[in-house]
Design an enzyme around this catalytic site. Structure first.
Site, PDB file in Angstrom:
ATOM      1  CG  ASP A   8      -1.963  -0.884   1.416  1.00 39.38           C
ATOM      2  OD1 ASP A   8      -2.040  -1.705   0.259  1.00 39.38           O
ATOM      3  OD2 ASP A   8      -2.606  -1.159   2.316  1.00 39.38           O
ATOM      4  CG  HIS A   9       2.394   2.595   3.480  1.00 41.30           C
ATOM      5  ND1 HIS A   9       1.116   3.589   3.366  1.00 41.30           N
ATOM      6  CD2 HIS A   9       1.944   1.794   4.761  1.00 41.30           C
ATOM      7  CE1 HIS A   9       0.110   3.318   4.455  1.00 41.30           C
ATOM      8  NE2 HIS A   9       0.864   2.331   5.296  1.00 41.30           N
ATOM      9  NE  ARG A  17       6.197  15.699  -6.862  1.00 40.75           N
ATOM     10  CZ  ARG A  17       7.505  16.048  -7.082  1.00 40.75           C
ATOM     11  NH1 ARG A  17       8.259  16.005  -5.824  1.00 40.75           N
ATOM     12  NH2 ARG A  17       8.033  16.469  -7.969  1.00 40.75           N
ATOM     13  CG  HIS A  49      -2.930   3.158   0.418  1.00 42.45           C
ATOM     14  ND1 HIS A  49      -3.968   2.122   0.217  1.00 42.45           N
ATOM     15  CD2 HIS A  49      -3.068   3.211   1.641  1.00 42.45           C
ATOM     16  CE1 HIS A  49      -4.371   1.731   1.181  1.00 42.45           C
ATOM     17  NE2 HIS A  49      -3.860   2.225   2.365  1.00 42.45           N
ATOM     18  CB  THR A  99      -3.155   2.424   9.372  1.00 41.51           C
ATOM     19  OG1 THR A  99      -2.986   0.941   8.813  1.00 41.51           O
ATOM     20  CG2 THR A  99      -2.643   2.538  11.026  1.00 41.51           C
ATOM     21  CD  GLU A 150      -3.836  -9.832   8.645  1.00 44.71           C
ATOM     22  OE1 GLU A 150      -4.578 -10.046   7.695  1.00 44.71           O
ATOM     23  OE2 GLU A 150      -3.291  -8.884   9.118  1.00 44.71           O
ATOM     24  N   GLY A 191       1.664  -3.539  12.497  1.00 41.51           N
ATOM     25  CA  GLY A 191       2.428  -3.020  13.313  1.00 41.51           C
ATOM     26  C   GLY A 191       3.760  -3.776  13.549  1.00 41.51           C
ATOM     27  N   GLY A 213       3.522  -4.458   6.273  1.00 40.31           N
ATOM     28  CA  GLY A 213       3.736  -3.484   5.332  1.00 40.31           C
ATOM     29  C   GLY A 213       4.668  -2.342   5.719  1.00 40.31           C
ATOM     30  CG  HIS A 214       4.750   1.816   8.190  1.00 42.99           C
ATOM     31  ND1 HIS A 214       5.520   1.952   9.183  1.00 42.99           N
ATOM     32  CD2 HIS A 214       4.625   3.191   7.495  1.00 42.99           C
ATOM     33  CE1 HIS A 214       6.062   3.368   9.120  1.00 42.99           C
ATOM     34  NE2 HIS A 214       5.165   3.926   8.299  1.00 42.99           N
TER      35      HIS A 214
HETATM   36  N1  PXP Z   1      -3.031  -6.669   8.102  1.00 36.98           N
HETATM   37  C1  PXP Z   1      -3.963  -5.684   8.152  1.00 36.98           C
HETATM   38  C2  PXP Z   1      -5.238  -6.416   8.273  1.00 36.98           C
HETATM   39  C3  PXP Z   1      -4.092  -4.273   7.885  1.00 36.98           C
HETATM   40  O1  PXP Z   1      -4.931  -3.449   7.679  1.00 36.98           O
HETATM   41  C4  PXP Z   1      -2.592  -3.922   7.849  1.00 36.98           C
HETATM   42  C5  PXP Z   1      -2.333  -2.384   7.435  1.00 36.98           C
HETATM   43  O2  PXP Z   1      -2.915  -2.171   6.090  1.00 36.98           O
HETATM   44  C6  PXP Z   1      -1.639  -4.693   7.923  1.00 36.98           C
HETATM   45  C7  PXP Z   1      -1.593  -6.281   8.322  1.00 36.98           C
HETATM   46  C8  PXP Z   1      -0.100  -4.195   7.910  1.00 36.98           C
HETATM   47  O3  PXP Z   1       0.378  -3.496   8.929  1.00 36.98           O
HETATM   48  P1  PXP Z   1       1.601  -2.632   8.761  1.00 36.98           P
HETATM   49  O4  PXP Z   1       1.507  -1.544   7.755  1.00 36.98           O
HETATM   50  O5  PXP Z   1       1.711  -2.100  10.290  1.00 36.98           O
HETATM   51  O6  PXP Z   1       2.658  -3.577   8.726  1.00 36.98           O
END
Ligand code: PXP
Length: 237
Positions: A8-9, A17, A49, A99, A150, A191, A213-214
């Protein structure tokens, strides 16, 4: 424990941009080359995103497993049925949040979720529910016909004291063990980073996969800077 990478990021950076790069589709490809077991993207109602175009191309190009995170809305149901990701993960979504903030309230949303999951299943799309690690939520998820859960690791990721961390890991273990007993595939996310993943990996006997992700996109930006600057300096010579 397998790793699924949320791209996503990369799209957040591109959209800042309103350019074409960096492209989350290219990032997904590189993540797979590096060994990711799956690619995750969240198509939000506000498209902040990931865009519809990204999802279409990811569906065409992801070779491992595409997990579409989405809210349980009519629009998203239509898109999921058209796109046919390998997995849909249902998440709560609020416009003003930065988020995903918490797990799905499966108890309150039970009546709406049951036919929603059944419709995805009829169309050959398995469903994961993003839930808090408590017994009731796990049981309801199994009852609703989800194939996966999850477990939300947001709380775990914010803890700093060793005792608190141990307690939360035990809670996650208990929920994951119950999920497996009920026939669910158990994954976890939110996280997780390069520090807290180390103790978390002790749950690898009960949690099959993490979705991150992040932390990965943030590290990619930093570890890539030296190379990016050197490449530009080379072109200036
Ligand atoms: N799992 C779910 C359901 C999420 O919504 C997210 C954030 O989009 C993530 C995992 C990943 O989280 P992070 O970006 O903090 O790693």
């Amino acid at each position: 424990m397998r790793l699924a990478v949320n791209v996503d990021h990369i799209a957040t950076l591109r959209n800042a941009r309103k350019e074409q790069e960096p492209d989350p589709v290219t990032a997904a490809h590189l993540a797979e080359l590096a060994g990711a077991a799956g690619i995750v993207c969240h198509l939000r109602e506000d498209r902040r995103h990931i865009q519809d175009r990204d999802l279409r191309l990811l569906r065409q190009t992801v070779k491992t497993k595409l997990d579409l995170e989405m809210a349980a809305t009519e629009e998203m149901l239509r898109i999921a049925i058209q796109t046919k990701p390998d997995l849909v993960t249902l998440v709560p979504e609020r416009r003003e949040e930065l988020t995903t903030e918490g797990g799905l309230d499966v108890k309150a949303k039970r009546a709406a979720l049951k036919p929603f999951i059944a419709e995805l299943c009829r169309n050959g799309v398995p469903t994961s529910l993003f839930i808090e690690a408590d017994e009731e939520s796990v049981k309801i998820a199994a009852d609703l016909g989800a194939t996966h859960i999850e477990l939300h690791t947001g709380l775990y990721s914010r803890l700093r004291k060793p005792d608190d961390i141990e307690r939360e890991l035990a809670r996650l273990r208990e929920a994951a063990t119950l999920g497996r007993k009920l026939g669910l595939t158990v994954v976890a996310g939110h996280g997780l980073n390069y520090i807290n993943i180390v103790p978390f990996a002790s749950l690898s006997d009960v949690i099959e996969e993490v979705s991150i992700g992040h932390a990965i996109i943030a590290r990619a930006a930093l570890v890539g800077i030296e190379r990016a600057v050197r490449d530009m300096i080379q072109l200036l010579k």
